[in-house]
Design a protein around this motif. Structure first.
Motif, short mmCIF file in Angstrom:
data_model
loop_
_atom_site.label_atom_id
_atom_site.label_comp_id
_atom_site.label_asym_id
_atom_site.label_seq_id
_atom_site.Cartn_x
_atom_site.Cartn_y
_atom_site.Cartn_z
N LYS A 4 0.84 -1.20 0.00
CA LYS A 4 0.00 0.00 0.00
C LYS A 4 0.88 1.25 0.00
CE LYS A 4 -3.71 2.68 0.88
NZ LYS A 4 -3.76 3.77 -0.09
N LEU A 5 1.98 1.20 0.75
CA LEU A 5 2.91 2.33 0.76
C LEU A 5 3.44 2.59 -0.65
CD1 LEU A 5 4.77 4.45 2.07
CD2 LEU A 5 6.36 2.58 2.62
N ASP B 99 0.82 4.22 -2.69
CA ASP B 99 0.65 5.63 -2.30
C ASP B 99 1.74 6.51 -2.92
OD1 ASP B 99 -1.50 4.81 -0.79
OD2 ASP B 99 -0.52 5.06 1.16
N VAL B 100 2.98 6.03 -2.85
CA VAL B 100 4.09 6.82 -3.41
C VAL B 100 3.91 6.98 -4.92
CG1 VAL B 100 6.57 6.87 -3.87
CG2 VAL B 100 5.73 6.20 -1.60
N VAL C 200 1.18 6.79 -6.71
CA VAL C 200 0.04 7.67 -7.00
C VAL C 200 0.42 9.12 -6.78
CG1 VAL C 200 -2.15 8.44 -6.01
CG2 VAL C 200 -1.88 6.06 -6.69
N MET C 201 1.07 9.44 -5.66
CA MET C 201 1.42 10.85 -5.40
C MET C 201 2.40 11.35 -6.46
SD MET C 201 2.89 12.87 -2.01
CE MET C 201 4.65 12.94 -2.31
N VAL C 202 3.45 10.57 -6.73
CA VAL C 202 4.50 11.05 -7.62
C VAL C 202 4.00 11.17 -9.07
CG1 VAL C 202 6.70 10.36 -8.70
CG2 VAL C 202 6.45 10.30 -6.21
N PHE C 203 3.22 10.21 -9.54
CA PHE C 203 2.81 10.23 -10.96
C PHE C 203 1.50 10.97 -11.20
CE2 PHE C 203 5.86 6.72 -11.14
CZ PHE C 203 6.57 7.05 -12.28
N LEU D 6 -1.59 14.74 -5.71
CA LEU D 6 -2.58 14.64 -4.63
C LEU D 6 -3.93 15.24 -5.00
CD1 LEU D 6 -0.42 15.62 -1.53
CD2 LEU D 6 -1.16 13.33 -2.20
N ARG E 128 -6.94 13.91 -2.82
CA ARG E 128 -7.48 12.56 -2.92
C ARG E 128 -7.69 11.89 -1.56
NH1 ARG E 128 -4.54 10.42 -7.36
NH2 ARG E 128 -5.60 8.52 -6.77
N VAL F 199 3.92 17.25 -6.39
CA VAL F 199 3.11 16.75 -5.28
C VAL F 199 1.61 16.86 -5.58
CG1 VAL F 199 2.42 17.26 -2.89
CG2 VAL F 199 4.85 17.07 -3.48
N PHE F 200 1.17 17.96 -6.17
CA PHE F 200 -0.27 18.15 -6.37
C PHE F 200 -0.77 17.62 -7.71
CE2 PHE F 200 0.40 21.25 -2.96
CZ PHE F 200 -0.69 20.97 -2.14
N LEU G 204 3.74 13.70 -11.96
CA LEU G 204 4.69 13.80 -13.07
C LEU G 204 4.08 13.44 -14.42
CD1 LEU G 204 7.88 12.18 -11.50
CD2 LEU G 204 7.42 14.62 -11.85
#
Lengths: 203, 203
Positions: free
Chosen positions: A187-188, A191-192, A194-197, A200, B154, B196-197, B200
């Motif tokens: 899950k971590l 999460d990473v 999803v946030m990076v690509f 948020l 999200r 972050v928001f 990439l």
């Protein structure tokens, strides 16, 4: 994702109750707690409840403990790059595969990667490890560059900045992640990624 | 973005050529290089080319140098939260303002924030600083939570994970950013906010 490490730690027959791998685990914890320089073989013997000569039965020197520990971290990371999924397909998918693999190695070999990330490079063993780490980082930077050229990741951020921010995000995990807690390693990694690509912001 | 620090470092009249602020700058560089514990007032005197008693003219003790340095870092961060833009408007915009402000403080007061981030909390001065840092982190975590409740970020990532990954990304900047280089602090802040928001991936 489980990463098959290509570098199993070689074991020697040791005293009853300990093998080289468990001596190594205690050593890595002590190196992370006190720093490598400040940790003596005498301190390790005391923690293990064995004599100093019994430790030398498992490993010839403190430097060898460090070398074995760093090789366990680096071997795991390098095995991610050796997987076929790191070199075939669109660059953004290869990058995602490599980042997931990096997070898997980091969570599975947490104290070993922590030791690697805190290195300052004062000895040959440390400098060799930092060289291998830089080679790994350069390969990831190459994937970022390739994904940018393919047009799958944005072109308005310098790829060196992108690479540094990605490693900053991922490497900081060693500071707070606790295996066995409520957040699974998978899950971590989700999460990473999803946030990076994807970012948020809800869209 | 320039942050007006509410905590100017108090200066005392010192020896010609040095004031408290320049003694502090040398001390912070030495603390970051050797570690706080390993840095003696004698080492600082030698680097400054003045006597130990001349240092004591500027600051009563090594602990005071640490306290002043950490207050400069923390005062900068806290001033971001005190800005009206941190408490009015949609939570995602407040969060973006605070993250930009954090990056601005980090790049403008780089050695001071580096010192803060490497603290282990062995003395009262360090524990007090870590308390202030935790309060800052909690406020940011509250903004993440609020933005999630408002639906602007999200909902599929635990807000604690989001907060840790954001701080991991931002705090790692101290490890590689060099003020005066080709990447301006403003562009760096833009890059972090975009990654972050918005992520990439090109869309």
């Amino acid at each position: 994702m489980t990463v098959a490490g290509p570098t199993p730690i070689p074991t020697r027959r040791g005293r009853p109750g300990y093998d080289q791998q468990s001596v190594l685990a205690v050593a890595v914890a002590a190196f992370n707690r006190h720093g490598y320089e400040a940790t003596s073989m005498g301190m390790l013997a005391e923690e293990l409840g064995i004599s100093k000569s019994a430790i030398y039965h498992h490993v010839p020197s403190k430097g060898d403990l460090l070398r074995l520990a760093l090789d366990h971290a680096l071997g795991g990371l390098e095995s991610v790059l050796e997987d076929a999924r790191a070199s075939a397909g669109p660059a953004d998918e290869r990058l995602e595969f490599v980042l997931r693999g990096t997070i898997a190695v980091l969570t599975e070999r947490l104290p070993f990667v922590t030791l690697l990330l805190r290195l300052r490079g004062n000895t040959d063993v440390e400098r060799d490890a930092l060289d291998r780490r830089r080679t790994f980082d350069r390969t990831v930077a190459g994937l970022v560059d390739a994904a940018r050229h393919e047009g799958s990741i944005r072109g308005d951020i310098d790829p060196r900045t992108t690479t540094r921010l990605i490693f900053g995000t991922i490497n900081s995990i060693v500071e707070w992640y606790r295996p066995g807690g409520p957040l699974s390693a998978d899950k971590l990694a989700d999460d990473v990624i999803v946030m990076v690509f994807d970012g948020l912001h809800r869209r």
